[in-house]
Design an enzyme around this catalytic site. Structure first.
Site, mmCIF file in Angstrom:
data_model
loop_
_atom_site.group_PDB
_atom_site.id
_atom_site.type_symbol
_atom_site.label_atom_id
_atom_site.label_comp_id
_atom_site.label_asym_id
_atom_site.label_seq_id
_atom_site.Cartn_x
_atom_site.Cartn_y
_atom_site.Cartn_z
ATOM 1 N N GLY A 121 0.767 -1.226 0.000
ATOM 2 C CA GLY A 121 0.000 0.000 0.000
ATOM 3 C C GLY A 121 0.798 1.276 0.000
ATOM 4 O O GLY A 121 2.009 1.284 -0.184
ATOM 5 N N TYR A 125 -0.209 8.123 8.070
ATOM 6 C CA TYR A 125 0.363 8.910 9.173
ATOM 7 C C TYR A 125 0.069 8.231 10.500
ATOM 8 O O TYR A 125 -1.019 7.697 10.720
ATOM 9 C CB TYR A 125 -0.253 10.321 9.173
ATOM 10 C CG TYR A 125 -0.063 11.065 10.485
ATOM 11 C CD1 TYR A 125 1.166 11.630 10.814
ATOM 12 C CD2 TYR A 125 -1.114 11.185 11.402
ATOM 13 C CE1 TYR A 125 1.339 12.300 12.027
ATOM 14 C CE2 TYR A 125 -0.947 11.849 12.604
ATOM 15 C CZ TYR A 125 0.271 12.408 12.916
ATOM 16 O OH TYR A 125 0.445 13.052 14.104
ATOM 17 N N ALA A 193 -7.269 3.308 9.674
ATOM 18 C CA ALA A 193 -6.555 2.731 8.536
ATOM 19 C C ALA A 193 -5.955 1.389 8.937
ATOM 20 O O ALA A 193 -5.643 1.156 10.114
ATOM 21 C CB ALA A 193 -5.454 3.676 8.065
ATOM 22 N N MET A 194 -5.784 0.511 7.936
ATOM 23 C CA MET A 194 -5.219 -0.808 8.191
ATOM 24 C C MET A 194 -4.261 -1.192 7.077
ATOM 25 O O MET A 194 -4.477 -0.867 5.906
ATOM 26 C CB MET A 194 -6.326 -1.859 8.275
ATOM 27 C CG MET A 194 -7.247 -1.674 9.442
ATOM 28 S SD MET A 194 -8.522 -2.940 9.533
ATOM 29 C CE MET A 194 -9.398 -2.340 10.990
ATOM 30 N N GLY A 206 -0.741 -3.638 11.198
ATOM 31 C CA GLY A 206 -2.077 -3.746 11.770
ATOM 32 C C GLY A 206 -2.960 -2.554 11.498
ATOM 33 O O GLY A 206 -3.188 -2.194 10.344
ATOM 34 N N CYS A 224 -3.119 7.150 1.595
ATOM 35 C CA CYS A 224 -3.397 5.938 0.841
ATOM 36 C C CYS A 224 -3.630 6.235 -0.639
ATOM 37 O O CYS A 224 -4.220 5.441 -1.352
ATOM 38 C CB CYS A 224 -4.613 5.223 1.434
ATOM 39 S SG CYS A 224 -4.592 3.448 1.150
#
Length: 266
Positions: A121, A125, A193-194, A206, A224
């Site tokens: 990806g 932040y 976010a992941m 994670g 992203c």
């Protein structure tokens, strides 16, 4: 083989069916050890993850040899690392450096660091007021389905936010947790976010849940690679500061339940 998945993934369902956790087999260890690392520089937390991953992979190798020799394998461990980072931007392996809108002088001005890392990806932040969770799980202890694993992480966050009266959900094709996620909603905004990496079914990296996060730091990146949706935090939605420990205390039991795990703490 390594699997890289991220909050930018476009091949995941929006509304999965989460199956009940099955009973553990004799060789599965469902104990989850939670370690709260407090405030920790990103590179130190990353190195710690990598060390736990390496130890678990070595254990799995030894277990394969033990089984071949008719011996009893030693269960592999599972960890959940919780922490908070100083200001940092991280770029995944498929990310575009130009999505960081600061040069070296700008990073210094805002007291931030930058790291290229080994998840999939684009850029994201981390910073003060954000609850970051790094599950180091051997999915052979639970279920060997990386997409289901991401849905479990999302669901744990969705249930946690519901505990605070915030309704959250998923957007088709975008891993992570969103507010105003329904089709046609006027202001979809990401709150969590992941991004994960999975090596021989052992996970690292994670989720990052914005609790009291300074959202202005997101203006220095194209999060992203998505420039048409906003970010938010629990503080912004509720109009008050929320202790990170309170959020963690809500989230951990949800994750334990969804995994069918048992909790151990140090």
């Amino acid at each position: 083989m390594d699997t890289l998945l991220t909050s930018c993934s476009t091949s995941v369902p929006a509304s999965p069916v989460l199956h009940s956790a099955s009973a553990a087999t004799p060789h599965q260890n469902r104990a989850l050890c939670v370690r709260n690392l407090g405030v920790q520089p990103y590179e130190e937390a990353w190195a710690y993850q990598e060390s736990l991953l390496a130890n678990t992979l070595e254990r799995k190798k030894q277990n394969r040899n033990a089984i071949e020799q008719g011996e009893t394998p030693v269960p592999t461990p599972n960890y959940l690392l919780l922490c908070e980072h100083p200001h940092v931007y991280t770029l995944g392996k498929s990310g575009k450096p130009e999505h960081l809108l600061l040069d070296e002088a700008g990073l210094t001005r805002y007291g931030a660091t930058f790291h290229r890392i080994n998840r999939g990806g684009d850029i994201t932040y981390h910073g003060p007021g954000q609850l970051v969770g790094y599950p180091i799980l051997d999915l052979d202890n639970f279920f060997t389905d990386i997409h289901r694993y991401l849905r479990v992480l999302e669901e744990a966050v969705i249930l946690t936010l519901a505990d605070f009266g915030v309704s959250a959900g998923r957007i088709a094709g975008l891993t992570g947790v969103w507010l105003d996620w329904e089709e046609g909603a006027p202001n979809p905004r990401k709150i969590c976010a992941m991004g994960v990496k999975c090596s021989r079914w052992v996970t690292i990296h994670g989720f990052a849940l914005n609790v009291n996060t300074d959202l202005s730091y997101f203006s220095h990146i194209i999060p992203c690679g998505i420039d048409d949706k906003a970010v938010t935090s629990l503080q912004q939605e509720l109009g008050r500061t929320v202790p990170l420990a309170e959020v963690a205390d809500r989230l951990v039991p949800h994750l334990v339940s969804l995994l069918g795990a048992t909790l151990t703490q140090e």
